[in-house]
Design an enzyme around this catalytic site. Structure first.
Site, PDB file in Angstrom:
ATOM      1  N   MET A 133       2.081   5.078   1.527  1.00  0.00           N
ATOM      2  CA  MET A 133       2.298   5.582   2.866  1.00  0.00           C
ATOM      3  C   MET A 133       0.936   5.893   3.506  1.00  0.00           C
ATOM      4  SD  MET A 133       5.462   8.247   2.307  1.00  0.00           S
ATOM      5  CE  MET A 133       4.435   9.354   1.331  1.00  0.00           C
ATOM      6  N   GLY A 162      -1.400   2.233   6.976  1.00  0.00           N
ATOM      7  CA  GLY A 162      -1.437   1.364   8.144  1.00  0.00           C
ATOM      8  C   GLY A 162      -0.637   0.086   8.055  1.00  0.00           C
ATOM      9  N   LYS A 163       0.394   0.043   7.206  1.00  0.00           N
ATOM     10  CA  LYS A 163       1.182  -1.184   7.062  1.00  0.00           C
ATOM     11  C   LYS A 163       1.875  -1.572   8.371  1.00  0.00           C
ATOM     12  CE  LYS A 163       3.607   0.456   3.683  1.00  0.00           C
ATOM     13  NZ  LYS A 163       2.906   1.767   3.653  1.00  0.00           N
ATOM     14  N   SER A 164       2.559  -0.619   8.982  1.00  0.00           N
ATOM     15  CA  SER A 164       3.290  -0.931  10.218  1.00  0.00           C
ATOM     16  C   SER A 164       2.328  -1.253  11.357  1.00  0.00           C
ATOM     17  CB  SER A 164       4.201   0.235  10.608  1.00  0.00           C
ATOM     18  OG  SER A 164       5.204   0.441   9.616  1.00  0.00           O
ATOM     19  N   ASP A 192       8.915  -5.634   8.088  1.00  0.00           N
ATOM     20  CA  ASP A 192       8.396  -4.314   7.746  1.00  0.00           C
ATOM     21  C   ASP A 192       9.391  -3.569   6.866  1.00  0.00           C
ATOM     22  OD1 ASP A 192       6.350  -2.462   7.822  1.00  0.00           O
ATOM     23  OD2 ASP A 192       7.161  -1.406   9.572  1.00  0.00           O
ATOM     24  N   GLU A 193       8.889  -2.579   6.131  1.00  0.00           N
ATOM     25  CA  GLU A 193       9.704  -1.797   5.187  1.00  0.00           C
ATOM     26  C   GLU A 193      10.430  -2.720   4.207  1.00  0.00           C
ATOM     27  OE1 GLU A 193       9.138   1.213   5.214  1.00  0.00           O
ATOM     28  OE2 GLU A 193       8.551   1.759   7.246  1.00  0.00           O
ATOM     29  N   ALA A 194       9.710  -3.741   3.744  1.00  0.00           N
ATOM     30  CA  ALA A 194      10.325  -4.766   2.900  1.00  0.00           C
ATOM     31  C   ALA A 194      10.732  -4.240   1.532  1.00  0.00           C
ATOM     32  CB  ALA A 194       9.369  -5.947   2.739  1.00  0.00           C
ATOM     33  N   GLY A 253       0.835  -1.185   0.000  1.00  0.00           N
ATOM     34  CA  GLY A 253       0.000   0.000   0.000  1.00  0.00           C
ATOM     35  C   GLY A 253       0.872   1.238   0.000  1.00  0.00           C
TER      36      GLY A 253
END
Length: 250
Positions: free
Chosen positions: A11, A14-16, A86-88, A9
């Protein structure tokens, strides 16, 4: 069956937050996991959410080997049933292949979270390899919004408020919650209109990021630019070949 799942998605979607929620859900059921991140907004060795949540994590570097990380911990007697990554988008293609091997040969679930494309709309190497190898992809349902209210689909980089489409792929910048970063002076020499050129010649250019809908990304209309046009030519605010400029908050 273990899976490699890529949650993607823009920024602000809500990924983190989801990464931390998934870690909580799995650990609450007695599963052992490892959290990884790279270039988190809050610094090294942490996964942080814009909602204020944060959890320690293993910082991924160019030398990180996920296969070794899992086998070494299992060899030391620790259960590793899943990985939160995260931040892959910042991982290398080789590291993504290591994650796929962890899933296939060590039967550990891998949940990767990241942005698909950069500020130039080009795929990050890590995201590209995840798209190619993931068992499935999930697009987060929480919609980030453009300044006009439409769904945001693109990540834009700005220098002193001016949108840029050239420069290094990875530059840490301000997203509203932490200190902005200075960038090389040549990166600021991209102001497209004389109207705003004076703002791009500061001694320490400030990098920022915002999410835009495709229409405004293609027309390079950031919130800053829309407000500036509205102030200089109020009568044209609704005739920018874009959405109407939203009213200022009182």
């Amino acid at each position: 069956m273990a899976e490699l799942v890529f949650f993607s998605g823009t920024m602000d979607c809500g990924k983190s937050t989801l990464a931390l929620q998934m870690d909580y859900n799995h650990s609450a059921r007695g599963r052992g996991g490892i959290l990884f991140s790279r270039n988190d907004r809050a610094g090294d060795s942490v996964i942080s959410s814009r909602l204020g949540l944060r959890t320690p994590a293993v910082e991924v570097t160019d030398s990180t080997d996920f296969w070794n990380e899992v086998t070494n911990r299992r060899g030391a007697g620790f259960a590793v049933d899943y990985l939160i990554c995260d931040e892959a988008q910042f991982y290398s293609a080789e590291q993504v292949e290591q994650l796929a091997r962890v899933v296939d040969e060590l039967c550990a679930d891998v949940f990767a979270f990241g942005i698909t494309s950069d500020f130039r709309t080009r795929l990050f190497p890590g995201s590209q390899r995840l798209i190619e190898l993931a068992d499935r992809m999930e697009v987060l349902q929480v919609r980030a919004l453009c300044w006009c209210g439409r769904r945001a689909t693109h990540n834009a980089r700005t220098v002193n408020g001016i949108m840029v489409v050239e420069g290094d792929q990875v530059v840490v910048g301000d997203v509203g919650k932490h200190a902005p970063a200075a960038v090389p002076a040549e990166s600021a020499a991209v102001a497209e209109e004389p109207l705003f050129a004076a703002e791009a010649v500061r001694s320490a250019p400030v990098v920022g990021y915002e999410t835009l809908c495709r229409r405004h990304y293609m027309r390079r209309v950031t919130a800053h630019k829309a407000e500036s046009i509205a102030e200089l030519a109020p009568g044209s605010a609704t005739d920018l070949d874009v959405c109407a400029v939203p009213p200022r908050e009182a």
